[in-house]
Design an enzyme around this catalytic site. Structure first.
Site, PDB file in Angstrom:
ATOM      1  N   LYS A  92       0.838  -1.202   0.000  1.00 14.65           N
ATOM      2  CA  LYS A  92       0.000   0.000   0.000  1.00 14.65           C
ATOM      3  C   LYS A  92       0.862   1.236   0.000  1.00 14.65           C
ATOM      4  O   LYS A  92       1.856   1.312   0.720  1.00 14.65           O
ATOM      5  CB  LYS A  92      -0.863  -0.037   1.276  1.00 14.65           C
ATOM      6  CG  LYS A  92      -1.658   1.190   1.536  1.00 14.65           C
ATOM      7  CD  LYS A  92      -3.132   0.894   1.721  1.00 14.65           C
ATOM      8  CE  LYS A  92      -4.014   2.083   1.500  1.00 14.65           C
ATOM      9  NZ  LYS A  92      -3.784   2.805   0.246  1.00 14.65           N
ATOM     10  N   LYS A 108       6.415   2.210   8.078  1.00 12.97           N
ATOM     11  CA  LYS A 108       5.292   2.908   8.735  1.00 12.97           C
ATOM     12  C   LYS A 108       4.222   1.910   9.166  1.00 12.97           C
ATOM     13  O   LYS A 108       3.748   1.942  10.292  1.00 12.97           O
ATOM     14  CB  LYS A 108       4.626   3.882   7.744  1.00 12.97           C
ATOM     15  CG  LYS A 108       5.359   5.156   7.544  1.00 12.97           C
ATOM     16  CD  LYS A 108       4.603   6.037   6.536  1.00 12.97           C
ATOM     17  CE  LYS A 108       5.599   6.770   5.700  1.00 12.97           C
ATOM     18  NZ  LYS A 108       5.027   7.734   4.768  1.00 12.97           N
ATOM     19  N   LYS A 154       4.638   2.004  -3.511  1.00 14.36           N
ATOM     20  CA  LYS A 154       4.663   3.420  -3.929  1.00 14.36           C
ATOM     21  C   LYS A 154       4.687   3.478  -5.439  1.00 14.36           C
ATOM     22  O   LYS A 154       5.287   2.609  -6.093  1.00 14.36           O
ATOM     23  CB  LYS A 154       5.901   4.124  -3.378  1.00 14.36           C
ATOM     24  CG  LYS A 154       5.739   5.631  -3.291  1.00 14.36           C
ATOM     25  CD  LYS A 154       4.913   6.024  -2.064  1.00 14.36           C
ATOM     26  CE  LYS A 154       4.683   7.500  -1.968  1.00 14.36           C
ATOM     27  NZ  LYS A 154       4.115   7.851  -0.652  1.00 14.36           N
ATOM     28  N   THR A 194      -3.248  12.772   7.435  1.00  9.22           N
ATOM     29  CA  THR A 194      -1.799  12.889   7.618  1.00  9.22           C
ATOM     30  C   THR A 194      -1.489  14.106   8.487  1.00  9.22           C
ATOM     31  O   THR A 194      -0.702  14.025   9.437  1.00  9.22           O
ATOM     32  CB  THR A 194      -1.081  12.963   6.259  1.00  9.22           C
ATOM     33  OG1 THR A 194      -1.552  11.881   5.452  1.00  9.22           O
ATOM     34  CG2 THR A 194       0.423  12.833   6.419  1.00  9.22           C
ATOM     35  N   ASN A 214      -1.670  19.199   0.781  1.00 10.75           N
ATOM     36  CA  ASN A 214      -2.577  18.433   1.637  1.00 10.75           C
ATOM     37  C   ASN A 214      -2.033  18.327   3.063  1.00 10.75           C
ATOM     38  O   ASN A 214      -2.697  18.689   4.032  1.00 10.75           O
ATOM     39  CB  ASN A 214      -2.786  17.040   1.022  1.00 10.75           C
ATOM     40  CG  ASN A 214      -3.579  16.139   1.955  1.00 10.75           C
ATOM     41  OD1 ASN A 214      -3.017  15.524   2.855  1.00 10.75           O
ATOM     42  ND2 ASN A 214      -4.867  16.081   1.784  1.00 10.75           N
ATOM     43  N   SER A 269      -6.006   5.428   5.499  1.00  7.23           N
ATOM     44  CA  SER A 269      -6.173   4.671   4.248  1.00  7.23           C
ATOM     45  C   SER A 269      -6.513   3.211   4.575  1.00  7.23           C
ATOM     46  O   SER A 269      -7.349   2.587   3.911  1.00  7.23           O
ATOM     47  CB  SER A 269      -4.890   4.701   3.427  1.00  7.23           C
ATOM     48  OG  SER A 269      -4.883   5.814   2.566  1.00  7.23           O
TER      49      SER A 269
HETATM   50  P1  NAD Z   1       0.960  18.181  -2.126  1.00 10.30           P
HETATM   51  O1  NAD Z   1       1.251  18.041  -3.546  1.00 10.30           O
HETATM   52  O2  NAD Z   1      -0.462  18.321  -1.688  1.00 10.30           O
HETATM   53  O3  NAD Z   1       1.788  19.412  -1.518  1.00 10.30           O
HETATM   54  C1  NAD Z   1       3.163  19.583  -1.681  1.00 10.30           C
HETATM   55  C2  NAD Z   1       3.515  20.974  -1.179  1.00 10.30           C
HETATM   56  O4  NAD Z   1       4.922  21.160  -1.240  1.00 10.30           O
HETATM   57  C3  NAD Z   1       2.891  22.103  -2.010  1.00 10.30           C
HETATM   58  O5  NAD Z   1       2.436  23.112  -1.134  1.00 10.30           O
HETATM   59  C4  NAD Z   1       4.056  22.598  -2.844  1.00 10.30           C
HETATM   60  O6  NAD Z   1       3.895  23.945  -3.252  1.00 10.30           O
HETATM   61  C5  NAD Z   1       5.165  22.427  -1.816  1.00 10.30           C
HETATM   62  N1  NAD Z   1       6.521  22.486  -2.384  1.00 10.30           N
HETATM   63  C6  NAD Z   1       7.019  21.818  -3.438  1.00 10.30           C
HETATM   64  N2  NAD Z   1       8.294  22.162  -3.638  1.00 10.30           N
HETATM   65  C7  NAD Z   1       8.595  23.085  -2.670  1.00 10.30           C
HETATM   66  C8  NAD Z   1       9.748  23.819  -2.336  1.00 10.30           C
HETATM   67  N3  NAD Z   1      10.860  23.686  -3.051  1.00 10.30           N
HETATM   68  N4  NAD Z   1       9.699  24.660  -1.276  1.00 10.30           N
HETATM   69  C9  NAD Z   1       8.584  24.801  -0.547  1.00 10.30           C
HETATM   70  N5  NAD Z   1       7.463  24.117  -0.821  1.00 10.30           N
HETATM   71  C10 NAD Z   1       7.471  23.275  -1.860  1.00 10.30           C
HETATM   72  O7  NAD Z   1       1.646  16.913  -1.412  1.00 10.30           O
HETATM   73  P2  NAD Z   1       1.330  16.297   0.015  1.00 10.30           P
HETATM   74  O8  NAD Z   1       0.409  15.144  -0.192  1.00 10.30           O
HETATM   75  O9  NAD Z   1       0.985  17.369   0.957  1.00 10.30           O
HETATM   76  O10 NAD Z   1       2.770  15.651   0.374  1.00 10.30           O
HETATM   77  C11 NAD Z   1       3.783  16.399   1.006  1.00 10.30           C
HETATM   78  C12 NAD Z   1       4.783  15.429   1.618  1.00 10.30           C
HETATM   79  O11 NAD Z   1       4.098  14.581   2.560  1.00 10.30           O
HETATM   80  C13 NAD Z   1       5.461  14.470   0.638  1.00 10.30           C
HETATM   81  O12 NAD Z   1       6.759  14.185   1.097  1.00 10.30           O
HETATM   82  C14 NAD Z   1       4.605  13.216   0.741  1.00 10.30           C
HETATM   83  O13 NAD Z   1       5.286  12.055   0.334  1.00 10.30           O
HETATM   84  C15 NAD Z   1       4.331  13.227   2.218  1.00 10.30           C
HETATM   85  N6  NAD Z   1       3.182  12.428   2.627  1.00 10.30           N
HETATM   86  C16 NAD Z   1       1.941  12.648   2.103  1.00 10.30           C
HETATM   87  C17 NAD Z   1       0.860  11.903   2.567  1.00 10.30           C
HETATM   88  C18 NAD Z   1      -0.532  12.167   2.103  1.00 10.30           C
HETATM   89  O14 NAD Z   1      -1.465  11.575   2.680  1.00 10.30           O
HETATM   90  N7  NAD Z   1      -0.764  13.014   1.124  1.00 10.30           N
HETATM   91  C19 NAD Z   1       1.050  10.905   3.534  1.00 10.30           C
HETATM   92  C20 NAD Z   1       2.341  10.713   4.058  1.00 10.30           C
HETATM   93  C21 NAD Z   1       3.388  11.481   3.594  1.00 10.30           C
END
Ligand code: NAD
Length: 434
Positions: free
Chosen positions: A82, A106, A118, A202, A233, A361
Site C-alpha cells: 500500500k 510505517k 509506492k 496525515t 494536503n 487509508s
Molecule cells: P501536495 O502536492 O499536496 O503538496 C506539496 C507541497 O509542497 C505544495 O504546497 C508545494 O507547493 C510544496 N513544495 C514543493 N516544492 C517546494 C519547495 N521547493 N519549497 C517549498 N514548498 C514546496 O503533497 P502532500 O500530499 O501534501 O505531500 C507532502 C509530503 O508529505 C510528501 O513528502 C509526501 O510524500 C508526504 N506524505 C503525504 C501523505 C498524504 O497523505 N498526502 C502521507 C504521508 C506522507
C-alpha cells in the site's frame, strides 16, 4: 520533446543524497543494532516487485507524449502492499523504491496488516490540461491493473495527486474489471467510498505527534511557534490542527513563495483565501518570506511538509527549533540529521510522523471491504489510538536503548517485520514474537 526519464535521472544528482542510499544505511544500522541476521538486510533492501510502464498521452495539440511511470511493491508478508502515487518531474526509480520501503516501516510501526508500496509518474502536472491529466491518470492505472487490486497492492494520493485523480483511476480500474471495486485504492472522493477523515489524516497525525513530543519535552504548545515548509494536503491540514491547539504558525512557504507574521498567521482565513484559487505568496496579511529565510525563523517547531532532502548540511545549522516534525517523506539528509542531533533537537521521524495517512487509508480499505462506513469521530478516535501507541513504542525503544527517535523508529519497524519473517520460516533463529 525532452525525455522526462533522462531529466529525472539527471535531477537526482542535484540532491544531497539518493533516498534509497539513505534508507539502506538506516536499515543496515537497525539490523546491526538489533544484532539480527545480516540476511534480513538483504531481504529488506529490495522491493519484491518493481514495474516500469510507458504512458502515452494524446496532448491537446495532437502530439503523443510518452510518459514514464513506476510502481514499487516492497513487502507483502502482512497483507497487500500500500502506498501513494506521486506525479512529479523528479520521480525516479530509487525514489519510488525508497518511498515503498518507508511505507513498509510505517505500517510495521503502527501494526497495520499491510506492506509498503509506492508509485510515481515523471511529469509536471501543472503543465497539463485537465483532459491531459485525466488521460495520464487513467492510462497509468490501466498499465498497473495486472499487479494491483484490493488484495494485492492498493494505491493512494501523494504529491500532486488527490481525490479527483483517485476518482478517475478507480473508474478506469472498475471499467476494466467490470464491477465496482472501491477497495482498489484509497483517498477516493467520499461519494465513491472514500473515508471520512482521510483527506485530513496525515496532517491530523502530524499534530498528534507534535502534541506527544511536546509532552516529552514539557513544552507548552499554546506558547509555541511553528515554521512550515509546504502547504499542500499535509502542510495545510497540519497547520489547521496545530492552530486549533493554539500553536502560532509564524512562517509558511510553498512552491509559489512564502509568508511570515511574527504574531501568527490566521490559518482558517488563509485556507479560505487559498480555497478561492489564490496562491500563498499573494496573501497580503503577512510579510513575504523565502524558503531560505524560513529555516532561520526563531521557532519552537519546524515542520518540513514538502519534498525530500530539505534539511541539509546547509539548512540544518539555521534551524533553532526544539522539535522537527517530519511531515514529508525523507526531508532530512544524513548530514542534516547529524547537525540536528548535535543540537539535541527532538526529531519525530517521517516513518512515524506522517503515518496518519496510511492509517486512515487502512481504515478506508477496511470499510470498503465490509461495505459499512464509520463516522468521522470514530475514525479520528481510532487514528489517535494507533498513532499514540506507535509514538509510545518508539519512545520506549529510544529510552530503553538510549538512542534517537529516528533509530528507535527503524528498530521498532524492523523488529516487527522480522517477527513475521521468522514466523514464515524465511529467517531462522531466536523467536522475537514475545
Ligand atoms: P501536495 O502536492 O499536496 O503538496 C506539496 C507541497 O509542497 C505544495 O504546497 C508545494 O507547493 C510544496 N513544495 C514543493 N516544492 C517546494 C519547495 N521547493 N519549497 C517549498 N514548498 C514546496 O503533497 P502532500 O500530499 O501534501 O505531500 C507532502 C509530503 O508529505 C510528501 O513528502 C509526501 O510524500 C508526504 N506524505 C503525504 C501523505 C498524504 O497523505 N498526502 C502521507 C504521508 C506522507
Amino acid at each position: 520533446m525532452p525525455d522526462q526519464h533522462e531529466k529525472a535521472e539527471a535531477d537526482i544528482t542535484s540532491h544531497d543524497k539518493n533516498p534509497l542510499e539513505i534508507v539502506h544505511e538506516l536499515l543496515k544500522d537497525s539490523v546491526d543494532d538489533l544484532k539480527l541476521d545480516e540476511n534480513i538486510y538483504h531481504i529488506l533492501k529490495k522491493p519484491i516487485r518493481m514495474l516500469e510502464v510507458s504512458i502515452p498521452v494524446r496532448m491537446d495539440n495532437g502530439d503523443i507524449h510518452n510518459y514514464t511511470g513506476y510502481r514499487s511493491q516492497h513487502l507483502d508478508i502482512f497483507g497487500p502492499t500500500k502506498g501513494g502515487i506521486r506525479f512529479h518531474p523528479d520521480v525516479n526509480t530509487d525514489e519510488v523504491k525508497a518511498l515503498s520501503i518507508w511505507m513498509s516501516l510505517k505500517s510495521a510501526i503502527l501494526n497495520l496488516p499491510l506492506g509498503g508500496g509506492k508509485g510515481g509518474v515523471i511529469v509536471d502536472p501543472a503543465e497539463l490540461s485537465d483532459r491531459e491529466l485525466e488521460e495520464l491518470s487513467r492510462t497509468y492505472i490501466r498499465k498497473l491493473t495486472p499487479v494491483i487490486g484490493p488484495q494485492k497492492d492498493i494505491p493512494a494520493p501523494d504529491v500532486n495527486t488527490n481525490p479527483r485523480v483517485m476518482g478517475w483511476m478507480m473508474d478506469e480500474y472498475d471499467q476494466l474489471r467490470g464491477y465496482n471495486i472501491p477497495g482498489m485504492l484509497t483517498g477516493k472522493p467520499l461519494i465513491l467510498g472514500g473515508s471520512e477523515g482521510r483527506l485530513a489524516a496525515t496532517g491530523r497525525g502530524v499534530m498528534l505527534m507534535v502534541r506527544e513530543a511536546a509532552k516529552v519535552l514539557d513544552m507548552d504548545l499554546s506558547q509555541s511557534t511553528v515554521a512550515l515548509q509546504g502547504f499542500g494536503n499535509v502542510g495545510s491540514m497540519t497547520a489547521k490542527y496545530l492552530h486549533e491547539l493554539d500553536v502560532n504558525v509564524i512562517g509558511i512557504t510553498d512552491a509559489s513563495g512564502g509568508i511570515t507574521n511574527e504574531n501568527g498567521i490566521d490559518i482558517p482565513e488563509l485556507l479560505d483565501f487559498l480555497a478561492e484559487g489564490n496562491s500563498l505568496a499573494d496573501y497580503d496579511k503577512a510579510e513575504p518570506l523565502t524558503n531560505e529565510e524560513l529555516f532561520k525563523l526563531p521557532v519552537d517547531i519546524f515542520i518540513p511538509a514538502a519534498m525530500e532532502n530539505q534539511i541539509t548540511k546547509d539548512t540544518a545549522p539555521h534551524i533553532q527549533a526544539k522539535i522537527v516534525a517530519e511531515a514529508a517523506n525523507g526531508p532530512t539528509t544524513p548530514e542534516g540529521n547529524k547537525i540536528l542531533e548535535e543540537k539535541d533537537v527532538f526529531i519525530i521521524p517521517d516513518i512515524l510522523c506522517n503515518a496518519g495517512g496510511v492509517t486512515v487509508s487502512y481504515f478506508e480499505w477496511v470499510q470498503n471491504e465490509m461495505n459499512f462506513y464509520w463516522k468521522e469521530e470514530a475514525i479520528n478516535e481510532k487514528l489517535e489510538e494507533r498513532m499514540v501507541e506507535g509514538f509510545n513504542n518508539v519512545l520506549d525503544m529510544r529510552n530503553k536503548e538510549n538512542i534517537r527517535m529516528r533509530k528507535a523508529a527503524y528498530m521498532v519497524g524492523v523488529k516487527h517485520i522480522v517477527k513475521a519473517l521468522k514466523a514464515r520460516g524465511w529467517i531462522k533463529g531466536e523467536d522475537l514474537s514475545q
